[in-house]
Design a protein around this motif. Structure first.
Motif, PDB file in Angstrom:
ATOM      1  N   LEU A  15       0.829  -1.211   0.000  1.00  0.00           N
ATOM      2  CA  LEU A  15       0.000   0.000   0.000  1.00  0.00           C
ATOM      3  C   LEU A  15       0.862   1.259   0.000  1.00  0.00           C
ATOM      4  N   GLY A  16       2.079   1.149   0.527  1.00  0.00           N
ATOM      5  CA  GLY A  16       2.972   2.300   0.572  1.00  0.00           C
ATOM      6  C   GLY A  16       2.830   3.130   1.829  1.00  0.00           C
ATOM      7  N   VAL A  17       2.544   2.472   2.951  1.00  0.00           N
ATOM      8  CA  VAL A  17       2.419   3.197   4.220  1.00  0.00           C
ATOM      9  C   VAL A  17       3.791   3.757   4.617  1.00  0.00           C
ATOM     10  N   ASP A  18       3.846   5.067   4.877  1.00  0.00           N
ATOM     11  CA  ASP A  18       5.115   5.728   5.200  1.00  0.00           C
ATOM     12  C   ASP A  18       5.478   5.628   6.677  1.00  0.00           C
ATOM     13  N   VAL A  19       4.476   5.874   7.538  1.00  0.00           N
ATOM     14  CA  VAL A  19       4.729   5.915   8.984  1.00  0.00           C
ATOM     15  C   VAL A  19       3.564   5.261   9.710  1.00  0.00           C
ATOM     16  N   MET A  20       3.858   4.537  10.788  1.00  0.00           N
ATOM     17  CA  MET A  20       2.787   3.960  11.606  1.00  0.00           C
ATOM     18  C   MET A  20       3.225   3.907  13.064  1.00  0.00           C
ATOM     19  N   THR A  21       2.235   3.787  13.934  1.00  0.00           N
ATOM     20  CA  THR A  21       2.505   3.519  15.344  1.00  0.00           C
ATOM     21  C   THR A  21       1.766   2.238  15.716  1.00  0.00           C
ATOM     22  N   GLY A  22       1.773   1.840  16.998  1.00  0.00           N
ATOM     23  CA  GLY A  22       1.314   0.504  17.352  1.00  0.00           C
ATOM     24  C   GLY A  22       0.114   0.437  18.276  1.00  0.00           C
ATOM     25  N   HIS A  23      -0.634  -0.664  18.150  1.00  0.00           N
ATOM     26  CA  HIS A  23      -1.720  -1.001  19.064  1.00  0.00           C
ATOM     27  C   HIS A  23      -1.757  -2.519  19.238  1.00  0.00           C
ATOM     28  N   TRP A  24      -2.595  -3.218  18.429  1.00  0.00           N
ATOM     29  CA  TRP A  24      -2.710  -4.680  18.552  1.00  0.00           C
ATOM     30  C   TRP A  24      -1.417  -5.392  18.154  1.00  0.00           C
ATOM     31  N   GLU A  25      -0.530  -4.691  17.449  1.00  0.00           N
ATOM     32  CA  GLU A  25       0.772  -5.293  17.122  1.00  0.00           C
ATOM     33  C   GLU A  25       1.426  -5.869  18.378  1.00  0.00           C
ATOM     34  N   PHE A  26       1.224  -5.202  19.511  1.00  0.00           N
ATOM     35  CA  PHE A  26       1.909  -5.589  20.747  1.00  0.00           C
ATOM     36  C   PHE A  26       1.305  -6.823  21.417  1.00  0.00           C
ATOM     37  N   PRO A  77      11.223   7.568  18.421  1.00  0.00           N
ATOM     38  CA  PRO A  77      10.088   8.394  18.851  1.00  0.00           C
ATOM     39  C   PRO A  77       9.456   9.175  17.698  1.00  0.00           C
ATOM     40  N   TYR A  78      10.268   9.514  16.690  1.00  0.00           N
ATOM     41  CA  TYR A  78       9.757  10.322  15.579  1.00  0.00           C
ATOM     42  C   TYR A  78      10.596  10.102  14.327  1.00  0.00           C
ATOM     43  N   THR A  79      10.088  10.615  13.218  1.00  0.00           N
ATOM     44  CA  THR A  79      10.827  10.585  11.959  1.00  0.00           C
ATOM     45  C   THR A  79      10.607  11.920  11.253  1.00  0.00           C
ATOM     46  N   ILE A  80      11.529  12.282  10.374  1.00  0.00           N
ATOM     47  CA  ILE A  80      11.415  13.527   9.601  1.00  0.00           C
ATOM     48  C   ILE A  80      11.123  13.174   8.143  1.00  0.00           C
ATOM     49  N   LYS A  81      10.101  13.818   7.578  1.00  0.00           N
ATOM     50  CA  LYS A  81       9.726  13.594   6.185  1.00  0.00           C
ATOM     51  C   LYS A  81       9.710  14.925   5.435  1.00  0.00           C
ATOM     52  N   GLU A  82      10.167  14.890   4.182  1.00  0.00           N
ATOM     53  CA  GLU A  82      10.031  16.044   3.296  1.00  0.00           C
ATOM     54  C   GLU A  82       8.768  15.845   2.480  1.00  0.00           C
ATOM     55  N   VAL A  83       7.784  16.721   2.629  1.00  0.00           N
ATOM     56  CA  VAL A  83       6.516  16.595   1.909  1.00  0.00           C
ATOM     57  C   VAL A  83       6.242  17.905   1.177  1.00  0.00           C
ATOM     58  N   GLY A  84       6.274  17.847  -0.142  1.00  0.00           N
ATOM     59  CA  GLY A  84       6.005  19.052  -0.937  1.00  0.00           C
ATOM     60  C   GLY A  84       6.943  20.199  -0.617  1.00  0.00           C
ATOM     61  N   GLY A  85       8.201  19.878  -0.354  1.00  0.00           N
ATOM     62  CA  GLY A  85       9.180  20.904  -0.022  1.00  0.00           C
ATOM     63  C   GLY A  85       9.095  21.407   1.404  1.00  0.00           C
ATOM     64  N   VAL A  86       8.254  20.771   2.212  1.00  0.00           N
ATOM     65  CA  VAL A  86       8.083  21.175   3.611  1.00  0.00           C
ATOM     66  C   VAL A  86       8.658  20.092   4.525  1.00  0.00           C
ATOM     67  N   LYS A  87       9.359  20.512   5.550  1.00  0.00           N
ATOM     68  CA  LYS A  87       9.959  19.584   6.515  1.00  0.00           C
ATOM     69  C   LYS A  87       8.931  19.248   7.601  1.00  0.00           C
ATOM     70  N   VAL A  88       8.559  17.971   7.687  1.00  0.00           N
ATOM     71  CA  VAL A  88       7.518  17.547   8.625  1.00  0.00           C
ATOM     72  C   VAL A  88       8.090  16.534   9.618  1.00  0.00           C
ATOM     73  N   ALA A  89       7.908  16.797  10.898  1.00  0.00           N
ATOM     74  CA  ALA A  89       8.281  15.827  11.933  1.00  0.00           C
ATOM     75  C   ALA A  89       7.029  15.032  12.300  1.00  0.00           C
ATOM     76  N   VAL A  90       7.133  13.699  12.268  1.00  0.00           N
ATOM     77  CA  VAL A  90       6.006  12.835  12.618  1.00  0.00           C
ATOM     78  C   VAL A  90       6.364  12.067  13.881  1.00  0.00           C
TER      79      VAL A  90
END
Length: 330
Positions: A15-26, A77-90
């Motif tokens: 699907l191309g999921v870029d970032v995720m966090t966890g719930h039932w995975e644990f 804890p986080y990752t940095i993504k470049e989206v449309g020329g904008v620096k985004v911390a997730v």
């Protein structure tokens, strides 16, 4: 359940999921969690999952890339993504009540929690060191906890939330000590896609547009590659999954916070099979609706009940015990 979560890792990668966090995975074994995340092509982030102090001395996953020994964090804890020329911390916020809602034995070395203080530290550090244009939190707190966190933690532009499955047609704007945070939730079961367009000027959020897009799956051509993948994954279990068990006489659903018709069927079955006076079913809000006249297959039943520890019990309990359990869950 049969692939120990690996089928969903493959689906997420496709699907191309870029970032995720966890719930039932644990609720898989901790070594399975580490293995699955290792196969995930995106970033897994969770600022609030810590390694217990007593486990740090001989931590079994010390070579895992996300582990931070100094801060005691099990994952990035986080990752940095470049989206449309904008620096985004997730920043990631995993389900905080994992060891309360699920057996602690699956993750003996990890602690969880809402951890507002830690979230504030992460956001402050990210803003100071990485200087992003936007700070986004990917959260599995649930809508109510996200709203409270947004009022307490400063410096977050947007929270994309999950867990309570609320289909929110517009973001809730929460004011806090240093500004405002947008809080959203996009339902469940792929019924909606939350689309947030953000405008950034002079290094900060200046405007936004949000749409909760309904997904009319019967009007969309399925992706051929994904269909092939799903067919392949299901093939070894096809006969078990497609076994006909009954026909639905009414709509069987499970989407309310308090009750649903599929929950009622489960509770009725528990009372009948176990010869019990009272039955309790966990408050899950997932599972696919079955329409009147539709065949109920083993697939549907597993859809509603298949967790990694699916035991059922009958035991004697006092009224005081039942009251305590119900209040604790609430």
């Amino acid at each position: 359940y049969w692939t120990r979560g690996m089928d969903m890792v493959g689906a997420c990668n496709l699907l191309g999921v870029d970032v995720m966090t966890g719930h039932w995975e644990f609720t898989y074994l901790d070594e399975e969690v580490i293995k699955n995340i290792g196969e995930f092509k995106g970033d897994f982030v969770a600022q609030n999952v810590k390694v217990r102090e007593e486990a740090l001395f001989d931590y079994r996953f010390a070579d895992f890339p996300g582990f931070d020994e100094d801060l005691g964090r099990a994952f990035k804890p986080y990752t940095i993504k470049e989206v449309g020329g904008v620096k985004v911390a997730v920043v990631g916020q995993a389900f905080p009540y994992t060891p309360i809602a699920n057996p602690q034995r699956f993750m003996p070395d990890w602690s969880f929690g809402i951890d507002d203080g830690s979230m504030q530290e992460v956001v402050d550090r990210v803003r100071e060191e990485d200087k992003p244009d936007l700070v986004v939190v990917l959260s599995h707190n649930g809508m109510d906890v996200d709203l409270k966190m947004a009022s307490r933690v400063t410096g977050i532009d947007v929270i994309f939330g999950g867990h309570t499955h609320d289909g929110m047609p517009a973001p809730t704007i929460v004011e806090n000590a240093s500004g405002k945070t947008l809080v959203t939730n996009a339902g469940s079961n792929g019924k909606f896609l939350g689309v947030m367009d953000l405008e950034v000027k002079d290094g900060k959020l200046s405007d936004y547009r949000y749409r909760l897009l309904p997904v009319f799956s019967n009007l969309l051509d399925p992706n051929a590659e994904m269909v092939e993948y799903i067919t392949g994954v299901r093939a070894p279990y096809k006969a078990q999954l497609e076994e006909d068990l009954a026909t639905a006489e009414e709509t069987l659903f499970r989407r309310g916070n308090f009750n649903g018709t599929f929950d009622q069927v489960i509770c009725d079955a528990l009372r009948k099979v176990h010869d019990a006076q009272i039955s309790l079913s966990p408050g899950f809000r997932w599972g696919t609706t079955v329409l009147p006249g539709q065949k109920i297959t083993m697939d549907n039943v597993m859809d509603q009940t298949c967790i990694t520890y699916p035991e059922t019990y009958r035991r004697e309990m006092s009224g005081a015990d039942i009251k305590l359990i119900l209040e604790d869950v609430c």
